[in-house]
Write a protein that holds these residues in place. Structure first.
Motif, PDB file in Angstrom:
ATOM      1  N   LEU A  99       0.866  -1.171   0.000  1.00  0.00           N
ATOM      2  CA  LEU A  99       0.000   0.000   0.000  1.00  0.00           C
ATOM      3  C   LEU A  99       0.907   1.227   0.000  1.00  0.00           C
ATOM      4  CD1 LEU A  99      -1.992  -2.209   0.694  1.00  0.00           C
ATOM      5  CD2 LEU A  99      -2.821  -0.844   2.611  1.00  0.00           C
ATOM      6  N   VAL A 100       0.740   2.103  -0.988  1.00  0.00           N
ATOM      7  CA  VAL A 100       1.608   3.275  -1.125  1.00  0.00           C
ATOM      8  C   VAL A 100       0.808   4.541  -0.795  1.00  0.00           C
ATOM      9  CG1 VAL A 100       3.153   4.568  -2.635  1.00  0.00           C
ATOM     10  CG2 VAL A 100       2.933   2.084  -2.913  1.00  0.00           C
ATOM     11  N   GLU A 101       1.265   5.264   0.216  1.00  0.00           N
ATOM     12  CA  GLU A 101       0.557   6.458   0.689  1.00  0.00           C
ATOM     13  C   GLU A 101       1.596   7.493   1.134  1.00  0.00           C
ATOM     14  OE1 GLU A 101      -2.595   7.823   0.994  1.00  0.00           O
ATOM     15  OE2 GLU A 101      -1.550   9.427   2.029  1.00  0.00           O
ATOM     16  N   ARG A 102       1.278   8.762   0.893  1.00  0.00           N
ATOM     17  CA  ARG A 102       2.243   9.834   1.154  1.00  0.00           C
ATOM     18  C   ARG A 102       2.089  10.444   2.545  1.00  0.00           C
ATOM     19  NH1 ARG A 102       2.297  14.388  -3.392  1.00  0.00           N
ATOM     20  NH2 ARG A 102       0.229  14.789  -2.564  1.00  0.00           N
ATOM     21  N   ASP A 103       0.876  10.388   3.097  1.00  0.00           N
ATOM     22  CA  ASP A 103       0.602  11.077   4.358  1.00  0.00           C
ATOM     23  C   ASP A 103       1.054  10.195   5.537  1.00  0.00           C
ATOM     24  OD1 ASP A 103      -1.874  13.222   5.518  1.00  0.00           O
ATOM     25  OD2 ASP A 103      -0.976  11.702   6.802  1.00  0.00           O
ATOM     26  N   PRO A 104       1.999  10.671   6.343  1.00  0.00           N
ATOM     27  CA  PRO A 104       2.544   9.812   7.415  1.00  0.00           C
ATOM     28  C   PRO A 104       1.497   9.380   8.440  1.00  0.00           C
ATOM     29  CG  PRO A 104       3.569  12.021   7.437  1.00  0.00           C
ATOM     30  CD  PRO A 104       2.659  11.981   6.254  1.00  0.00           C
ATOM     31  N   ALA A 105       0.510  10.246   8.729  1.00  0.00           N
ATOM     32  CA  ALA A 105      -0.515   9.867   9.711  1.00  0.00           C
ATOM     33  C   ALA A 105      -1.391   8.738   9.155  1.00  0.00           C
ATOM     34  CB  ALA A 105      -1.368  11.080  10.068  1.00  0.00           C
ATOM     35  N   GLU A 150       5.432   4.697   3.084  1.00  0.00           N
ATOM     36  CA  GLU A 150       5.265   6.145   2.921  1.00  0.00           C
ATOM     37  C   GLU A 150       6.092   6.544   1.719  1.00  0.00           C
ATOM     38  OE1 GLU A 150       6.094   8.419   6.458  1.00  0.00           O
ATOM     39  OE2 GLU A 150       6.415  10.224   5.253  1.00  0.00           O
ATOM     40  N   ALA A 151       5.432   6.757   0.594  1.00  0.00           N
ATOM     41  CA  ALA A 151       6.155   7.009  -0.656  1.00  0.00           C
ATOM     42  C   ALA A 151       5.231   7.702  -1.642  1.00  0.00           C
ATOM     43  CB  ALA A 151       6.650   5.680  -1.232  1.00  0.00           C
ATOM     44  N   ASP A 152       5.828   8.105  -2.759  1.00  0.00           N
ATOM     45  CA  ASP A 152       5.089   8.783  -3.823  1.00  0.00           C
ATOM     46  C   ASP A 152       4.473   7.733  -4.750  1.00  0.00           C
ATOM     47  OD1 ASP A 152       4.149  10.246  -5.942  1.00  0.00           O
ATOM     48  OD2 ASP A 152       5.935  11.510  -6.112  1.00  0.00           O
ATOM     49  N   ALA A 153       3.152   7.627  -4.694  1.00  0.00           N
ATOM     50  CA  ALA A 153       2.453   6.608  -5.476  1.00  0.00           C
ATOM     51  C   ALA A 153       2.479   6.896  -6.973  1.00  0.00           C
ATOM     52  CB  ALA A 153       1.004   6.510  -5.010  1.00  0.00           C
ATOM     53  N   SER A 154       2.868   8.100  -7.356  1.00  0.00           N
ATOM     54  CA  SER A 154       2.893   8.407  -8.786  1.00  0.00           C
ATOM     55  C   SER A 154       4.138   7.837  -9.467  1.00  0.00           C
ATOM     56  CB  SER A 154       2.824   9.916  -9.011  1.00  0.00           C
ATOM     57  OG  SER A 154       4.033  10.541  -8.615  1.00  0.00           O
ATOM     58  N   LEU A 155       5.106   7.391  -8.658  1.00  0.00           N
ATOM     59  CA  LEU A 155       6.362   6.881  -9.225  1.00  0.00           C
ATOM     60  C   LEU A 155       6.344   5.363  -9.347  1.00  0.00           C
ATOM     61  CD1 LEU A 155       8.975   9.060  -7.284  1.00  0.00           C
ATOM     62  CD2 LEU A 155       8.199   9.336  -9.651  1.00  0.00           C
ATOM     63  N   VAL A 156       6.712   4.879 -10.506  1.00  0.00           N
ATOM     64  CA  VAL A 156       6.729   3.430 -10.742  1.00  0.00           C
ATOM     65  C   VAL A 156       7.641   2.715  -9.737  1.00  0.00           C
ATOM     66  CG1 VAL A 156       7.557   1.697 -12.389  1.00  0.00           C
ATOM     67  CG2 VAL A 156       6.072   3.555 -13.173  1.00  0.00           C
TER      68      VAL A 156
END
Ligand SMILES: C[S@@+](CC[C@H](N)C(=O)[O-])C[C@H]1O[C@@H](n2cnc3c(N)ncnc32)[C@H](O)[C@@H]1O
Length: 230
Positions: free
Chosen positions: A74-80, A102-108
């Motif tokens: 699961l890739v999500e940017r918001d730490p909370a 915690e990562a940028d989901a737009s990046l492959v």
């Protein structure tokens, strides 16, 4: 106005079981369950873009007979929200199966090691990115998906309603439609497409050619604020 807690607040609507967002969640969860039901014996790879609290994957995997076969990222940017999803995975006993990053989901490259996937979730994304990025993201799904893999996506139907275009782009990319649900009295919709290959546009008859994906490729620019109803 978007502040640090913006997306955390957006998710509070899930606490109301009568909300449209909760209805959407139940529809997505049903598609996740059916996608897992369809899987042949063996490992099952799942990726979720912009995963938020992760309820769609975590809650279903926890109670599914194929749970031991699942590896999900699961890739999500918001730490909370990442922390929320990790706590939920632990509470549901699936931390071994569901990894929340915690990562940028737009990046492959955020999906490295999980592609080609048997199930791709793109929920709460197509309403927050531009039409060109939606089309571009769909065009990459043949490389994201293993043969027979499923993509579950959502999109509102406010004018201009893009959902018929999105459905067409999936078909053009070599997918068959499993379902498209647009409950009356709402603006939400949930689409489910299964990769069957064979399209020239897909660039591959078999699918699963994730090695052809540039890890530095950016799929979309997420600019929406989710202010309007799902
Ligand atoms: C509309 S919510 C959808 C959340 C979840 N998929 C759902 O359907 O409940 C969008 C989510 O995308 C996250 N997000 C936005 N841009 C992102 C990015 N570039 N990488 C990872 N997550 C992102 C936000 O923090 C937010 O949690």
């Amino acid at each position: 106005m978007r502040d640090a807690a913006h997306w955390v607040r957006w998710h509070e609507t899930y606490e109301d079981p009568d909300s449209a967002l909760s209805l959407r969640l139940r529809l997505v969860q049903s598609e996740v369950r059916e996608a897992l039901d369809r899987q042949a014996p063996g490992p099952i790879a799942i990726v979720s873009m912009c995963a938020g609290q992760g309820r769609d994957v975590i809650d279903v995997v926890a109670s599914h007979r194929r749970r031991e076969d699942v590896r999900a990222r699961l890739v999500e940017r918001d730490p909370a929200l990442v922390a929320f999803a990790r706590r939920r995975a632990a509470a549901y006993g699936v931390s071994r199966h569901v990894e929340v990053v915690e990562a940028d989901a737009s990046l492959v490259c955020s999906y490295a090691g999980f592609l080609p996937a048997d199930l791709v979730l793109i929920c709460g994304v197509f309403g927050n990115i531009g039409e060109r990025d939606i089309r571009g993201t769909v065009s990459k799904m043949p490389s994201f998906c293993a043969p027979g893999g499923t993509v579950i996506w959502t999109r509102h139907r406010r004018p201009p309603d893009l959902t018929s275009s999105v459905r067409g782009w999936f078909v053009h990319a070599g997918f068959e439609e499993v379902s498209f649900v647009a409950p009356p009295g709402t603006v939400l919709s949930v689409g489910c497409h299964r990769f069957v290959g064979g399209s020239a546009a897909a660039g591959s008859a078999a699918g699963g050619n994730s090695q052809d994906l540039d890890p530095d490729l950016r799929l979309f620019d997420f600019f929406g604020d989710g202010a309007l109803p799902a």
